[in-house]
Write an enzyme that holds these catalytic residues in place. Sequence first.
Site, short mmCIF file in Angstrom:
data_model
loop_
_atom_site.label_atom_id
_atom_site.label_comp_id
_atom_site.label_asym_id
_atom_site.label_seq_id
_atom_site.Cartn_x
_atom_site.Cartn_y
_atom_site.Cartn_z
N TYR A 65 0.85 -1.21 0.00
CA TYR A 65 0.00 0.00 0.00
C TYR A 65 0.89 1.26 0.00
O TYR A 65 0.66 2.19 -0.78
CB TYR A 65 -0.91 -0.03 1.23
CG TYR A 65 -1.82 1.17 1.40
CD1 TYR A 65 -3.07 1.21 0.79
CD2 TYR A 65 -1.46 2.24 2.22
CE1 TYR A 65 -3.92 2.30 0.95
CE2 TYR A 65 -2.30 3.33 2.39
CZ TYR A 65 -3.53 3.36 1.77
OH TYR A 65 -4.36 4.44 1.94
N LYS B 115 1.10 4.49 -2.76
CA LYS B 115 0.90 5.90 -2.40
C LYS B 115 2.15 6.73 -2.72
O LYS B 115 2.05 7.91 -3.06
CB LYS B 115 0.49 6.02 -0.93
CG LYS B 115 -0.90 5.42 -0.64
CD LYS B 115 -2.00 6.10 -1.47
CE LYS B 115 -3.39 5.61 -1.10
NZ LYS B 115 -4.45 6.30 -1.86
P1 NAI Z 1 -13.64 3.56 1.48
O1 NAI Z 1 -13.37 2.10 1.44
O2 NAI Z 1 -14.63 4.10 2.43
O3 NAI Z 1 -14.02 4.09 0.00
C1 NAI Z 1 -13.28 3.70 -1.14
C2 NAI Z 1 -14.20 3.68 -2.34
O4 NAI Z 1 -13.44 3.30 -3.50
C3 NAI Z 1 -15.35 2.65 -2.22
O5 NAI Z 1 -16.59 3.27 -2.48
C4 NAI Z 1 -15.00 1.60 -3.26
O6 NAI Z 1 -16.13 0.96 -3.83
C5 NAI Z 1 -14.24 2.44 -4.29
N1 NAI Z 1 -13.42 1.60 -5.15
C6 NAI Z 1 -12.53 0.65 -4.80
N2 NAI Z 1 -12.03 0.05 -5.90
C7 NAI Z 1 -12.63 0.62 -6.97
C8 NAI Z 1 -12.56 0.41 -8.39
N3 NAI Z 1 -11.75 -0.51 -8.92
N4 NAI Z 1 -13.31 1.18 -9.18
C9 NAI Z 1 -14.16 2.10 -8.66
N5 NAI Z 1 -14.27 2.35 -7.34
C10 NAI Z 1 -13.52 1.59 -6.51
O7 NAI Z 1 -12.20 4.22 1.72
P2 NAI Z 1 -11.75 5.68 2.22
O8 NAI Z 1 -11.17 5.49 3.56
O9 NAI Z 1 -12.79 6.68 1.99
O10 NAI Z 1 -10.51 5.92 1.24
C11 NAI Z 1 -10.52 6.84 0.16
C12 NAI Z 1 -9.10 7.15 -0.23
O11 NAI Z 1 -8.41 7.70 0.90
C13 NAI Z 1 -8.26 5.93 -0.66
O12 NAI Z 1 -7.45 6.28 -1.76
C14 NAI Z 1 -7.42 5.64 0.56
O13 NAI Z 1 -6.23 4.97 0.23
C15 NAI Z 1 -7.18 7.03 1.07
N6 NAI Z 1 -6.77 7.13 2.46
C16 NAI Z 1 -7.61 6.65 3.45
C17 NAI Z 1 -7.22 6.72 4.77
C18 NAI Z 1 -8.06 6.19 5.88
O14 NAI Z 1 -7.57 6.12 7.02
N7 NAI Z 1 -9.31 5.83 5.65
C19 NAI Z 1 -5.93 7.33 5.14
C20 NAI Z 1 -5.16 7.82 4.04
C21 NAI Z 1 -5.58 7.72 2.75
#
Ligand code: NAI
Length: 249
Positions: free
Chosen positions: A153, A157
């Site tokens: 991961y 990033k």
């Molecule tokens: P989440 O799991 O709540 O939302 C991620 C969304 O991406 C989901 O709706 C999922 O269906 C969609 N997704 C996944 N694969 C996909 C694909 N192939 N095509 C279309 N949609 C797809 O996750 P969250 O926490 O909101 O994360 C959003 C971003 O923030 C990510 O890039 C994550 O790496 C980043 N991030 C999150 C952190 C955390 O602590 N939650 C910390 C730092 C970064």
Amino acid sequence: MFQDKVVIVTGAASGIGRQTAIEFARQSAKVVVADIDEKGGNDTVAQLKDDGHEAVFVTTDLTVEADCAHLVATAAETFGRLDILVNNAGIEVTTPLHELPEHEWDRLVDTNLKSMFLCSKHALRQMMPAAGGSIVNVCSVSGLVAWPGIAAYNATKGGVLMLTKSLATDYAQYNIRANCVCPSIIDTPMTDVSNGHDAAVKAEKAKLNPIGRLGTPEDVAHAILFLASDKSSFITGTALTVDGGYTAI
Ligand code: NAI
């Protein structure tokens, strides 16, 4: 703040992406919600429309170029232009590197990094003739420092960070800016999964941030809106930490 602006938010069926879509709509943007999760994506759009905003959902597997091209084309056809792309969708894989199957590495890189290349590629083709645009990528503190135990991961990033800087460098001449946000742990469904839905683990993780709490999707969305807006018109190629001080130590 975003009157007449059209924004694509990927991964907007959940978490940070959904909140970002909501915040853009509240600031009068027309929002294109992209996600592989049809139910969640439609729920986000229903919520926006209920609140009187303009929004459309496009079912998109962001790892597939044809889907990303269709997403950008739909935004342009539906709303006549594309001003902002938020590359947010991502997944987390917590398997240690020495046990990670090759196909899981590929899935992670395709979802977290290739998707941002594909959407940016097609968005740039809309933005360049219009001589303007803003791309905001959702990176992570783990693109800046190695978060223990999630090497693959972290690697994706790190790639997002350099993709952002490269977009900024190469497309400034077209008045297109590119920046990223680097959150630490944010309270979203992704975090619930990686913590085994255990509130005690989550509370312990919150202590890693000097501010003493987990971030909220709103915290990240506000930073994304700033970087997407004209208020940051001299800022490009930057990585804005949204981390409660995690990387300040
Ligand atoms: P989440 O799991 O709540 O939302 C991620 C969304 O991406 C989901 O709706 C999922 O269906 C969609 N997704 C996944 N694969 C996909 C694909 N192939 N095509 C279309 N949609 C797809 O996750 P969250 O926490 O909101 O994360 C959003 C971003 O923030 C990510 O890039 C994550 O790496 C980043 N991030 C999150 C952190 C955390 O602590 N939650 C910390 C730092 C970064």
